[in-house]
Design a protein around this motif. Structure first.
Motif, PDB file in Angstrom:
ATOM      1  N   ALA A   1       0.803  -1.224   0.000  1.00  0.00           N
ATOM      2  CA  ALA A   1       0.000   0.000   0.000  1.00  0.00           C
ATOM      3  C   ALA A   1       0.838   1.277   0.000  1.00  0.00           C
ATOM      4  CB  ALA A   1      -0.920  -0.003   1.220  1.00  0.00           C
ATOM      5  N   ALA A   2       2.152   1.131   0.119  1.00  0.00           N
ATOM      6  CA  ALA A   2       3.029   2.301   0.212  1.00  0.00           C
ATOM      7  C   ALA A   2       3.205   2.972  -1.143  1.00  0.00           C
ATOM      8  CB  ALA A   2       4.389   1.877   0.763  1.00  0.00           C
ATOM      9  N   ARG A   3       3.735   4.187  -1.100  1.00  0.00           N
ATOM     10  CA  ARG A   3       4.100   4.873  -2.342  1.00  0.00           C
ATOM     11  C   ARG A   3       5.584   4.684  -2.640  1.00  0.00           C
ATOM     12  NH1 ARG A   3       1.890  10.726  -1.447  1.00  0.00           N
ATOM     13  NH2 ARG A   3       2.860  11.099  -3.468  1.00  0.00           N
ATOM     14  N   ILE A   4       6.390   4.614  -1.575  1.00  0.00           N
ATOM     15  CA  ILE A   4       7.831   4.374  -1.726  1.00  0.00           C
ATOM     16  C   ILE A   4       8.295   3.428  -0.617  1.00  0.00           C
ATOM     17  CG2 ILE A   4      10.163   5.380  -1.682  1.00  0.00           C
ATOM     18  CD1 ILE A   4       9.035   7.992  -2.705  1.00  0.00           C
ATOM     19  N   LEU A   5       9.100   2.444  -0.987  1.00  0.00           N
ATOM     20  CA  LEU A   5       9.784   1.576  -0.039  1.00  0.00           C
ATOM     21  C   LEU A   5      11.225   2.063   0.047  1.00  0.00           C
ATOM     22  CD1 LEU A   5      10.072  -1.086   1.689  1.00  0.00           C
ATOM     23  CD2 LEU A   5      10.831  -2.161  -0.458  1.00  0.00           C
ATOM     24  N   TYR A   6      11.688   2.371   1.261  1.00  0.00           N
ATOM     25  CA  TYR A   6      13.046   2.865   1.470  1.00  0.00           C
ATOM     26  C   TYR A   6      13.841   1.826   2.250  1.00  0.00           C
ATOM     27  CZ  TYR A   6      16.751   5.788   3.533  1.00  0.00           C
ATOM     28  OH  TYR A   6      17.960   6.291   3.947  1.00  0.00           O
ATOM     29  N   VAL A   7      14.943   1.376   1.681  1.00  0.00           N
ATOM     30  CA  VAL A   7      15.792   0.374   2.330  1.00  0.00           C
ATOM     31  C   VAL A   7      17.250   0.820   2.222  1.00  0.00           C
ATOM     32  CG1 VAL A   7      14.214  -1.578   2.014  1.00  0.00           C
ATOM     33  CG2 VAL A   7      15.826  -1.005   0.203  1.00  0.00           C
ATOM     34  N   SER A   8      18.110   0.139   3.006  1.00  0.00           N
ATOM     35  CA  SER A   8      19.516   0.535   2.974  1.00  0.00           C
ATOM     36  C   SER A   8      20.442  -0.658   3.103  1.00  0.00           C
ATOM     37  CB  SER A   8      19.810   1.533   4.110  1.00  0.00           C
ATOM     38  OG  SER A   8      20.080   0.871   5.319  1.00  0.00           O
ATOM     39  N   GLY A   9      21.706  -0.384   2.824  1.00  0.00           N
ATOM     40  CA  GLY A   9      22.724  -1.418   2.934  1.00  0.00           C
ATOM     41  C   GLY A   9      22.879  -1.954   4.343  1.00  0.00           C
ATOM     42  N   ILE A  10      22.631  -1.121   5.346  1.00  0.00           N
ATOM     43  CA  ILE A  10      22.712  -1.615   6.723  1.00  0.00           C
ATOM     44  C   ILE A  10      21.705  -2.734   6.924  1.00  0.00           C
ATOM     45  CG2 ILE A  10      22.253  -1.061   9.143  1.00  0.00           C
ATOM     46  CD1 ILE A  10      23.602   1.597   8.733  1.00  0.00           C
ATOM     47  N   SER A  11      20.497  -2.545   6.399  1.00  0.00           N
ATOM     48  CA  SER A  11      19.456  -3.568   6.547  1.00  0.00           C
ATOM     49  C   SER A  11      19.881  -4.891   5.927  1.00  0.00           C
ATOM     50  CB  SER A  11      18.155  -3.098   5.891  1.00  0.00           C
ATOM     51  OG  SER A  11      17.723  -1.889   6.465  1.00  0.00           O
TER      52      SER A  11
ATOM     53  N   THR B   1      22.962   3.307   0.083  1.00  0.00           N
ATOM     54  CA  THR B   1      24.050   2.340   0.294  1.00  0.00           C
ATOM     55  C   THR B   1      24.415   2.232   1.777  1.00  0.00           C
ATOM     56  OG1 THR B   1      25.689   4.053  -0.253  1.00  0.00           O
ATOM     57  CG2 THR B   1      25.049   2.501  -2.007  1.00  0.00           C
ATOM     58  N   ASN B   2      24.649   3.339   2.446  1.00  0.00           N
ATOM     59  CA  ASN B   2      24.878   3.339   3.888  1.00  0.00           C
ATOM     60  C   ASN B   2      25.812   2.192   4.304  1.00  0.00           C
ATOM     61  OD1 ASN B   2      24.557   4.553   6.347  1.00  0.00           O
ATOM     62  ND2 ASN B   2      22.351   4.264   6.441  1.00  0.00           N
TER      63      ASN B   2
ATOM     64  N   TRP C   1      30.187  -6.182   6.853  1.00  0.00           N
ATOM     65  CA  TRP C   1      30.507  -7.130   5.792  1.00  0.00           C
ATOM     66  C   TRP C   1      31.623  -6.592   4.907  1.00  0.00           C
ATOM     67  CZ3 TRP C   1      25.523  -7.281   2.253  1.00  0.00           C
ATOM     68  CH2 TRP C   1      25.017  -6.002   2.102  1.00  0.00           C
ATOM     69  N   PRO C   2      32.351  -7.481   4.226  1.00  0.00           N
ATOM     70  CA  PRO C   2      33.458  -7.034   3.368  1.00  0.00           C
ATOM     71  C   PRO C   2      32.932  -6.339   2.112  1.00  0.00           C
ATOM     72  CG  PRO C   2      33.168  -9.412   3.197  1.00  0.00           C
ATOM     73  CD  PRO C   2      32.236  -8.946   4.270  1.00  0.00           C
ATOM     74  N   PRO C   3      33.742  -5.459   1.528  1.00  0.00           N
ATOM     75  CA  PRO C   3      33.270  -4.664   0.396  1.00  0.00           C
ATOM     76  C   PRO C   3      32.823  -5.470  -0.817  1.00  0.00           C
ATOM     77  CG  PRO C   3      35.615  -4.273   0.798  1.00  0.00           C
ATOM     78  CD  PRO C   3      35.099  -5.091   1.937  1.00  0.00           C
ATOM     79  N   ALA C   4      33.479  -6.577  -1.119  1.00  0.00           N
ATOM     80  CA  ALA C   4      33.088  -7.346  -2.314  1.00  0.00           C
ATOM     81  C   ALA C   4      31.676  -7.907  -2.170  1.00  0.00           C
ATOM     82  CB  ALA C   4      34.091  -8.472  -2.572  1.00  0.00           C
ATOM     83  N   ARG C   5      31.379  -8.471  -1.000  1.00  0.00           N
ATOM     84  CA  ARG C   5      30.028  -9.000  -0.779  1.00  0.00           C
ATOM     85  C   ARG C   5      29.009  -7.862  -0.734  1.00  0.00           C
ATOM     86  NH1 ARG C   5      26.194 -12.317   0.490  1.00  0.00           N
ATOM     87  NH2 ARG C   5      24.916 -12.110   2.355  1.00  0.00           N
ATOM     88  N   ALA C   6      29.342  -6.790  -0.029  1.00  0.00           N
ATOM     89  CA  ALA C   6      28.433  -5.649   0.056  1.00  0.00           C
ATOM     90  C   ALA C   6      28.122  -5.099  -1.334  1.00  0.00           C
ATOM     91  CB  ALA C   6      29.038  -4.560   0.933  1.00  0.00           C
ATOM     92  N   ALA C   7      29.150  -4.965  -2.155  1.00  0.00           N
ATOM     93  CA  ALA C   7      28.948  -4.434  -3.502  1.00  0.00           C
ATOM     94  C   ALA C   7      28.017  -5.331  -4.317  1.00  0.00           C
ATOM     95  CB  ALA C   7      30.289  -4.282  -4.213  1.00  0.00           C
ATOM     96  N   ALA C   8      28.242  -6.633  -4.275  1.00  0.00           N
ATOM     97  CA  ALA C   8      27.409  -7.558  -5.054  1.00  0.00           C
ATOM     98  C   ALA C   8      25.947  -7.473  -4.626  1.00  0.00           C
ATOM     99  CB  ALA C   8      27.930  -8.988  -4.890  1.00  0.00           C
ATOM    100  N   VAL C   9      25.717  -7.466  -3.320  1.00  0.00           N
ATOM    101  CA  VAL C   9      24.343  -7.430  -2.801  1.00  0.00           C
ATOM    102  C   VAL C   9      23.694  -6.078  -3.082  1.00  0.00           C
ATOM    103  CG1 VAL C   9      22.970  -7.465  -0.677  1.00  0.00           C
ATOM    104  CG2 VAL C   9      24.730  -9.196  -1.057  1.00  0.00           C
ATOM    105  N   MET C  10      24.390  -5.015  -2.737  1.00  0.00           N
ATOM    106  CA  MET C  10      23.808  -3.686  -2.916  1.00  0.00           C
ATOM    107  C   MET C  10      23.532  -3.383  -4.381  1.00  0.00           C
ATOM    108  SD  MET C  10      25.691  -1.126  -0.302  1.00  0.00           S
ATOM    109  CE  MET C  10      26.224  -1.638   1.310  1.00  0.00           C
TER     110      MET C  10
END
Length: 197
Positions: A14-24, A53-54, A60-69
């Motif tokens: 029902a939302a207009r925008i979903l806001y998520v971040s790398g921390i999540s 991105t946050n 987590w290490p940058p390579a994994r973070a980059a792939a996921v984000m």
């Protein structure tokens, strides 16, 4: 412990925008999966997606973070990379190259957070640097969250991206004049006073 089964699907739908971040996504594998599931719910229901991105290297290490984000940002309408995050996650140093990178991933609008240098707004059609609002900063905790939240609030209120980004720059700067992440977030009238309206 949070996982996809814990998502408030009706609220997301029902939302207009979903806001998520790398921390999540960085706090646990199940939380990471929950963010992807939330994005999928949003996309199925025509809800816009915003991603900050946050990046927190302790999570987590940058390579994994980059792939996921980057996989998540590919489905985002709005991407909010921090300049330092983008340098770590992409290896790029030029702000225009960073904008190119995130636009190529699929975001329709990229707003590069550049701290004391302001921000840099880009779509496929245009780019504009948003100058910083200078303050006597005492605590930057929560400034990025204030920036993203203020920008999205103004978009939801009907602003175009450039004035929304100008508003967000001022709101984030004013937040830095007090201590703590939440209490110093300015009211709309404070931001408008600075903007002259």
């Amino acid at each position: 412990m949070y996982g996809a089964a814990d998502l408030p699907e009706a609220a997301i739908s029902a939302a207009r925008i979903l806001y998520v971040s790398g921390i999540s996504q960085g706090i646990s594998a199940s939380a990471c999966d929950a963010v992807f599931a939330a994005i999928a719910i949003a996309l199925r229901n025509g809800v816009k997606v915003a991603y900050d991105t946050n990046y927190r290297p302790r999570l987590w290490p940058p390579a994994r973070a980059a792939a996921v984000m980057h996989a998540a940002i590919a489905d985002a309408d709005y991407a909010f990379p921090g300049e330092e995050d983008a340098r770590t996650l992409t290896g790029l140093t030029d702000p225009d190259a960073m904008l190119d990178f995130y636009l190529r991933l699929g975001s329709k609008l990229v707003l590069l957070k550049m701290g004391e240098a302001g921000s840099y707004l880009a779509t496929a059609e245009a780019r504009v640097r948003i100058p910083p609002h200078r303050v006597a900063a005492v605590d930057a905790t929560g400034a990025g969250d204030t920036f993203c939240g203020s920008f999205l609030a103004r978009i939801l209120a009907g602003d175009q991206p450039e004035p929304a980004a100008r508003y967000a720059n001022v709101a984030a700067a004013l937040k830095c004049t007090g201590y703590g992440a939440v209490a110093p977030i300015p009211r709309a009238e404070q931001v408008r006073r600075v903007l002259g309206g």
